[in-house]
Scaffold this motif. Structure first.
Motif, PDB file in Angstrom:
ATOM      1  N   ALA A 114       0.837  -1.203   0.000  1.00 17.61           N
ATOM      2  CA  ALA A 114       0.000   0.000   0.000  1.00 17.61           C
ATOM      3  C   ALA A 114       0.871   1.253   0.000  1.00 17.61           C
ATOM      4  O   ALA A 114       0.565   2.240  -0.683  1.00 17.61           O
ATOM      5  CB  ALA A 114      -0.926   0.000   1.213  1.00 17.61           C
ATOM      6  N   PHE A 115       1.965   1.223   0.749  1.00 20.35           N
ATOM      7  CA  PHE A 115       2.904   2.350   0.770  1.00 20.35           C
ATOM      8  C   PHE A 115       3.461   2.618  -0.627  1.00 20.35           C
ATOM      9  O   PHE A 115       3.458   3.756  -1.115  1.00 20.35           O
ATOM     10  CB  PHE A 115       4.039   2.042   1.751  1.00 20.35           C
ATOM     11  CG  PHE A 115       5.284   2.851   1.529  1.00 20.35           C
ATOM     12  CD1 PHE A 115       5.337   4.201   1.841  1.00 20.35           C
ATOM     13  CD2 PHE A 115       6.430   2.249   1.000  1.00 20.35           C
ATOM     14  CE1 PHE A 115       6.483   4.948   1.634  1.00 20.35           C
ATOM     15  CE2 PHE A 115       7.578   2.985   0.783  1.00 20.35           C
ATOM     16  CZ  PHE A 115       7.611   4.335   1.103  1.00 20.35           C
ATOM     17  N   VAL A 116       3.912   1.569  -1.283  1.00 20.61           N
ATOM     18  CA  VAL A 116       4.491   1.715  -2.612  1.00 20.61           C
ATOM     19  C   VAL A 116       3.426   2.116  -3.628  1.00 20.61           C
ATOM     20  O   VAL A 116       3.676   2.930  -4.518  1.00 20.61           O
ATOM     21  CB  VAL A 116       5.200   0.408  -3.030  1.00 20.61           C
ATOM     22  CG1 VAL A 116       5.555   0.425  -4.513  1.00 20.61           C
ATOM     23  CG2 VAL A 116       6.456   0.205  -2.191  1.00 20.61           C
ATOM     24  N   ASP A 117       2.227   1.574  -3.491  1.00 15.98           N
ATOM     25  CA  ASP A 117       1.131   1.907  -4.399  1.00 15.98           C
ATOM     26  C   ASP A 117       0.840   3.407  -4.365  1.00 15.98           C
ATOM     27  O   ASP A 117       0.719   4.058  -5.416  1.00 15.98           O
ATOM     28  CB  ASP A 117      -0.113   1.114  -3.996  1.00 15.98           C
ATOM     29  CG  ASP A 117      -1.276   1.345  -4.942  1.00 15.98           C
ATOM     30  OD1 ASP A 117      -1.096   1.165  -6.151  1.00 15.98           O
ATOM     31  OD2 ASP A 117      -2.357   1.712  -4.468  1.00 15.98           O
ATOM     32  N   ARG A 118       0.721   3.977  -3.178  1.00 12.90           N
ATOM     33  CA  ARG A 118       0.427   5.408  -3.062  1.00 12.90           C
ATOM     34  C   ARG A 118       1.591   6.261  -3.540  1.00 12.90           C
ATOM     35  O   ARG A 118       1.396   7.303  -4.181  1.00 12.90           O
ATOM     36  CB  ARG A 118       0.087   5.747  -1.611  1.00 12.90           C
ATOM     37  CG  ARG A 118      -1.193   5.090  -1.116  1.00 12.90           C
ATOM     38  CD  ARG A 118      -1.595   5.595   0.250  1.00 12.90           C
ATOM     39  NE  ARG A 118      -2.776   4.907   0.736  1.00 12.90           N
ATOM     40  CZ  ARG A 118      -2.758   3.956   1.671  1.00 12.90           C
ATOM     41  NH1 ARG A 118      -1.614   3.599   2.215  1.00 12.90           N
ATOM     42  NH2 ARG A 118      -3.878   3.387   2.059  1.00 12.90           N
ATOM     43  N   LEU A 119       2.803   5.841  -3.225  1.00 13.85           N
ATOM     44  CA  LEU A 119       3.974   6.594  -3.659  1.00 13.85           C
ATOM     45  C   LEU A 119       4.072   6.605  -5.182  1.00 13.85           C
ATOM     46  O   LEU A 119       4.348   7.646  -5.801  1.00 13.85           O
ATOM     47  CB  LEU A 119       5.235   5.987  -3.036  1.00 13.85           C
ATOM     48  CG  LEU A 119       6.546   6.749  -3.214  1.00 13.85           C
ATOM     49  CD1 LEU A 119       6.432   8.177  -2.718  1.00 13.85           C
ATOM     50  CD2 LEU A 119       7.669   6.026  -2.470  1.00 13.85           C
ATOM     51  N   LEU A 120       3.827   5.461  -5.801  1.00  9.66           N
ATOM     52  CA  LEU A 120       3.846   5.393  -7.263  1.00  9.66           C
ATOM     53  C   LEU A 120       2.747   6.251  -7.867  1.00  9.66           C
ATOM     54  O   LEU A 120       2.964   6.930  -8.880  1.00  9.66           O
ATOM     55  CB  LEU A 120       3.681   3.941  -7.725  1.00  9.66           C
ATOM     56  CG  LEU A 120       4.908   3.039  -7.650  1.00  9.66           C
ATOM     57  CD1 LEU A 120       4.534   1.590  -7.909  1.00  9.66           C
ATOM     58  CD2 LEU A 120       5.979   3.496  -8.630  1.00  9.66           C
ATOM     59  N   ALA A 121       1.565   6.217  -7.266  1.00 11.56           N
ATOM     60  CA  ALA A 121       0.452   7.005  -7.810  1.00 11.56           C
ATOM     61  C   ALA A 121       0.803   8.488  -7.852  1.00 11.56           C
ATOM     62  O   ALA A 121       0.538   9.185  -8.847  1.00 11.56           O
ATOM     63  CB  ALA A 121      -0.805   6.778  -6.975  1.00 11.56           C
TER      64      ALA A 121
END
Length: 295
Positions: free
Chosen positions: A109-116
């Motif tokens: 979830a951390f990486v998902d938001r950062l990528l977004a």
């Protein structure tokens, strides 16, 4: 060009240090279906920023044709992860991100938001795909939540060395001791519609022991295997490519079932064997692996 190959159709995946441009160039010219540029274990802490810059610059001039490219970033909770992730979001659509030491849905979830956010900053339309390395006891225990954490997730990969350390298992433990782990990761991946990749053989040889582990992974149902030396690529590609006989059999099975369905029959007899949808699933998987080396 491999740009249309699905995550589950990649056989040999060669990992190389992101700090070594010579090895990256050799990998690009190899027969690997995917090359993984490593910013984590292969790079010293003092060289992380330099390696990231090298990888970013190298990707900017890498040719469109050739193997898929992935970047193994540093693990969540390290000082370098967020900068590595942002750098991946700035690359072209064929670059995916390999996240090491995934232990929970929160890591993804951390990486998902950062990528977004990083994608929005550069106007990127196609989301960066993510592959998860399972290499801790916590990650193994939390597989159910990990596989549904983000739609970006395409692949689960076993990280044998770190997982052995996390479990307290000897690094040179017999291959058979990993069967339960392999089944757990393969089952979790298949249940979520993900690709499953066997981790690397912990050596650079392409000997009979290596060949045995490759054949075992292919028979178990994995989609491919990480390798750490170019000499290992050929054996992996061969093991994960269906033979002409397997392809012909798969086509015969599907044709026989199609004829049966036209007669409103759910199962048919072919060469003395009962053929139903379960057999068809295996046949479709075989045909899905055809032609990867030439696409």
């Amino acid at each position: 060009m491999t740009a249309n190959i699905s995550a589950g159709a990649l056989r040999a995946r060669l990992t190389v240090p992101g700090s070594d441009e010579h090895k990256m160039a050799k990998a690009l010219a190899s027969e690997a279906d995917e090359i993984v540029l490593d910013l984590e274990d292969a790079v010293a802490a003092t060289a992380k920023a330099d390696a990231r810059e090298r990888v970013t610059a190298w990707l900017a001039r890498a040719p469109e044709a050739g193997p898929r490219i992935a970047v193994r970033v540093n693990a969540p909770r390290t000082p370098w992860c967020h900068e590595d992730v942002v750098a991946c979001a700035q690359q072209d659509a064929r670059v995916s991100l390999v996240l090491p030491k995934v232990e929970s849905a929160g890591d993804l979830a951390f990486v998902d938001r950062l990528l977004a956010g990083a994608e929005a900053a550069v106007g990127r339309v196609d989301p960066v795909p993510v592959q998860a390395l399972i290499e801790t006891a916590a990650g193994l225990a939390n597989l159910r939540e990990i596989v549904t954490a983000t739609p970006r997730l395409t692949t689960l990969i076993i990280g044998y060395a770190d997982l052995a350390a996390s479990l307290g298992r000897a690094a040179d433990a017999p291959a058979e001791t990993w069967l339960r782990t392999q089944d757990e990761i393969l089952t979790a991946a298949r249940g979520a519609g993900l690709a499953a990749v066997d981790g690397p053989y912990l050596g650079v040889a392409a000997d009979e022991e290596f060949a045995g582990q490759v054949r075992r992974a292919a028979r178990l149902g994995f989609d491919g295997k990480w390798v750490i030396h170019p000499r290992q690529i050929a054996q992996v590609n061969e093991a994960f490519t269906p033979s002409a006989e397997e392809v012909a059999r798969a086509r015969t099975v599907l044709a026989a079932l199609e004829r049966g369905h036209a007669r409103a029959e759910g199962a048919v007899v072919l060469d003395g064997q009962m053929i139903d949808e379960a057999v068809a699933v295996a046949a479709r998987r075989t045909l899905g692996r055809v032609g990867r080396a030439t696409t």
